[in-house]
Write a protein that holds these residues in place. Sequence first.
Motif, short mmCIF file in Angstrom:
data_model
loop_
_atom_site.label_atom_id
_atom_site.label_comp_id
_atom_site.label_asym_id
_atom_site.label_seq_id
_atom_site.Cartn_x
_atom_site.Cartn_y
_atom_site.Cartn_z
N HIS A 136 3.41 6.94 -7.52
CA HIS A 136 2.31 6.48 -6.67
C HIS A 136 0.98 6.43 -7.41
O HIS A 136 0.06 5.75 -6.98
CB HIS A 136 2.18 7.39 -5.44
CG HIS A 136 3.36 7.31 -4.53
ND1 HIS A 136 3.56 8.16 -3.47
CD2 HIS A 136 4.43 6.46 -4.52
CE1 HIS A 136 4.69 7.85 -2.85
NE2 HIS A 136 5.23 6.83 -3.47
N VAL B 109 -2.67 3.91 -1.49
CA VAL B 109 -1.33 4.20 -0.97
C VAL B 109 -1.48 4.52 0.51
O VAL B 109 -2.20 5.45 0.90
CB VAL B 109 -0.67 5.39 -1.70
CG1 VAL B 109 0.74 5.63 -1.13
CG2 VAL B 109 -0.61 5.15 -3.20
N LEU C 184 0.08 0.08 -2.33
CA LEU C 184 1.45 0.42 -1.96
C LEU C 184 1.46 0.83 -0.50
O LEU C 184 0.70 1.72 -0.10
CB LEU C 184 1.99 1.57 -2.82
CG LEU C 184 3.39 2.07 -2.44
CD1 LEU C 184 4.44 1.00 -2.71
CD2 LEU C 184 3.72 3.36 -3.19
N ARG D 94 3.89 2.34 2.45
CA ARG D 94 5.14 3.07 2.62
C ARG D 94 5.52 3.06 4.10
O ARG D 94 4.75 3.53 4.94
CB ARG D 94 4.98 4.50 2.11
CG ARG D 94 4.42 4.56 0.68
CD ARG D 94 4.17 5.99 0.21
NE ARG D 94 5.44 6.69 0.05
CZ ARG D 94 5.76 7.79 0.74
NH1 ARG D 94 4.91 8.29 1.63
NH2 ARG D 94 6.92 8.39 0.54
N GLU E 232 7.27 0.14 0.06
CA GLU E 232 8.30 1.12 -0.27
C GLU E 232 8.94 1.62 1.02
O GLU E 232 8.24 2.00 1.96
CB GLU E 232 7.66 2.30 -1.02
CG GLU E 232 8.61 3.46 -1.30
CD GLU E 232 7.88 4.64 -1.91
OE1 GLU E 232 7.78 4.69 -3.15
OE2 GLU E 232 7.40 5.51 -1.16
#
Length: 231
Positions: free
Chosen positions: A86, A92, A150, A152, A205
């Motif tokens: 990460h 994130v 990113l 998740r 992800e």
Amino acid sequence: MAAWSTQTQLGKQLGLDARQVGTRLTELGLKSGSTATESAVSRGLAKKTAMRDGTEFYVWSTAEVLALLGGPRETATTVTPATTDHSAFDLVYATDGSAIRNPGPTGWAWVNQRTGETGAGGLSHGTNNIGELLALRYALEHAGPDGDLLVRADSKYVINIATTWGRGWQRRGWKKADGKVPENLEIVQTIIALIDARTGRTELEWVKGHAGDHFNEIVDQLANAEARAAG
């Protein structure tokens, strides 16, 4: 005349190997084990053929299946393995959605894993998929266009929307392969537009839900609380 491709040939256009293409076809409900599903064959997306020695295998309608898989990998959105470092990303976020009785009161939530900031909201009536999509939408809006991001999520549905299905629908004028209008189209279009507006890369992800991931638990609790409050 339609062109047909093997999984290996499709993979070369997508930047994937044959196994990864097979995994995506399975997630789309087009493949089961080593064979194409009845749905894929009936829709003209797959057909059985044979090698000279008689060994049978399936080939895939090149244009249609590439569209379903997201086309050649030229888009900014990809699926990232769960083992990703990460620290390679500037931003994130974890996202989640929830619906009571599904359909029913719906909640969504995101958390910025770097800062601990959260966002959440609810609807009096919706579905779990709508909650998941709204969580991604508002996470993208909060993250803004800059920096490598990113996201998740524990929803393979929302990941498929952002990385493959949505792109295929977009190429077909926002229609599915069967010509029908996709569900939750307005939210999907907003998500694709937000991704396209980003200057940094955007990756997603998959996180296994309810498996002890700290940030997944946070957004799960927030989304559930919003769904209950909206009921």
